[in-house]
Write a protein that holds these residues in place. Structure first.
Motif, PDB file in Angstrom:
ATOM      1  N   VAL A 151     -12.672 -17.537  -0.103  1.00  0.00           N
ATOM      2  CA  VAL A 151     -14.086 -17.907  -0.124  1.00  0.00           C
ATOM      3  C   VAL A 151     -14.251 -19.261   0.560  1.00  0.00           C
ATOM      4  O   VAL A 151     -13.554 -20.221   0.221  1.00  0.00           O
ATOM      5  CB  VAL A 151     -14.633 -18.000  -1.564  1.00  0.00           C
ATOM      6  N   ALA A 174     -19.224 -14.063  -8.126  1.00  0.00           N
ATOM      7  CA  ALA A 174     -19.444 -15.462  -7.761  1.00  0.00           C
ATOM      8  C   ALA A 174     -20.934 -15.760  -7.879  1.00  0.00           C
ATOM      9  O   ALA A 174     -21.749 -15.135  -7.195  1.00  0.00           O
ATOM     10  CB  ALA A 174     -18.953 -15.741  -6.345  1.00  0.00           C
ATOM     11  N   ILE A 200     -21.972 -19.714   2.935  1.00  0.00           N
ATOM     12  CA  ILE A 200     -21.069 -18.985   2.035  1.00  0.00           C
ATOM     13  C   ILE A 200     -20.394 -17.871   2.820  1.00  0.00           C
ATOM     14  O   ILE A 200     -21.043 -17.178   3.611  1.00  0.00           O
ATOM     15  CB  ILE A 200     -21.809 -18.416   0.806  1.00  0.00           C
ATOM     16  N   PHE A 233     -17.043 -14.892   2.504  1.00  0.00           N
ATOM     17  CA  PHE A 233     -15.970 -14.218   1.775  1.00  0.00           C
ATOM     18  C   PHE A 233     -15.118 -13.446   2.780  1.00  0.00           C
ATOM     19  O   PHE A 233     -15.657 -12.747   3.638  1.00  0.00           O
ATOM     20  CB  PHE A 233     -16.542 -13.238   0.744  1.00  0.00           C
ATOM     21  N   TYR A 291     -20.921 -12.496   4.388  1.00  0.00           N
ATOM     22  CA  TYR A 291     -21.436 -13.861   4.359  1.00  0.00           C
ATOM     23  C   TYR A 291     -22.938 -13.851   4.549  1.00  0.00           C
ATOM     24  O   TYR A 291     -23.534 -12.823   4.905  1.00  0.00           O
ATOM     25  CB  TYR A 291     -20.783 -14.711   5.453  1.00  0.00           C
ATOM     26  N   TRP A 301     -22.875 -12.743  -6.057  1.00  0.00           N
ATOM     27  CA  TRP A 301     -22.036 -11.845  -5.263  1.00  0.00           C
ATOM     28  C   TRP A 301     -21.084 -11.098  -6.192  1.00  0.00           C
ATOM     29  O   TRP A 301     -20.542 -11.675  -7.139  1.00  0.00           O
ATOM     30  CB  TRP A 301     -21.193 -12.632  -4.264  1.00  0.00           C
TER      31      TRP A 301
END
Length: 247
Positions: free
Chosen positions: A208, A80, A92, A94, A117, A156
């Motif tokens: 996400v 990502a 952000i 995950f 995150y 990421w």
């Protein structure tokens, strides 16, 4: 945090395998190749091309997005590339469970509930919840992994037992953080049964959250304007391919 009083994780000394080793155009369909799938979510432009039920936008409101990532077609790795400006809060996130919301644990959807995150400028990762021990597995945190102001891309990478974070968008350079753990993100088939998800409903799914956590809308933030996703059927795609898919 949903089922544990676990506080914000701190840097933990590595101990065998139980701890972390630090080491498009609007309206078009996502691009599916023989070994990759790519799509983009543009929050500022209010469009995305994730239309193939592989990366699915499940929540879209104002600047907030949540996506579900389906690995069941043989995908092993998620990259990502995130464009962020003046990041604040939960920008952000995950998760390996649909009810991950930061700090560890979930709402009992699955025992496999690792998450990673950045909150403000601090990187956090928490491993799966160990039901037998009624405790979270080791966590890792790192202060000031990004600048507090300005616009830039971060990268990421997530695959089985691995999370990489880099504070730039170049997939060819060495990542800023590299974490390994058997208690990290996992995909089917599991090496052990999941008593909370015995049917494997969530086994092939990751999640996400953009400008918010995956599960909890009130845990939100600002800064993400665009995310380019690439799913690969190999854990080691050519960096040039990634750069071409997400220039």
């Amino acid at each position: 945090m949903l089922r544990s009083a676990f506080s914000q994780p701190t840097c933990i000394v590595v101990l065998i395998l139980l701890a972390w080793v630090v080491a498009a155009a609007p309206g078009a369909a996502g691009e599916m190749g023989l070994t990759t799938y790519q799509c983009t979510i543009d929050i500022v432009g209010s469009w995305h091309d994730c239309t193939d039920d592989i990366v699915t936008v499940t929540t879209s409101s104002d600047i907030y997005r949540v996506t579900q990532v389906d690995l069941s077609s043989g995908y092993l790795r998620l990259d990502a590339f995130v464009e962020v400006c003046d990041a604040t809060g939960w920008w952000i996130h995950f998760g390996d469970s649909p009810s991950c919301n930061g700090g560890g644990g979930d709402a009992l959807h699955t025992e496999h509930d690792a998450e990673a995150y950045v909150h403000d400028t601090k990187f956090e990762m928490v491993g799966t919840y160990n039901t037998e021990r009624s405790a979270l597995e080791p966590g890792y945190s790192s202060e000031a992994v990004i600048a507090a102001s300005g616009c830039y891309w971060v990268h990421w990478t997530i695959y089985e037992d691995r999370v990489f974070f880099d504070d730039d968008g170049d997939p060819a350079d060495t990542p800023q953080l590299e974490l390994h753990s058997v208690h990290g993100f996992e995909s089917a088939p599991y090496d052990e049964p999941d008593t909370e998800d015995p049917s494997g409903l969530y086994a092939d799914l990751w999640y996400v959250g953009m400008n918010r956590t995956v599960w909890t809308a009130s845990r939100n933030g600002t800064g993400v304007s665009e995310v380019c996703f690439v799913l690969s059927t190999t854990t080691a795609p050519d960096p040039a391919v990634l750069s071409a898919l997400c220039p």
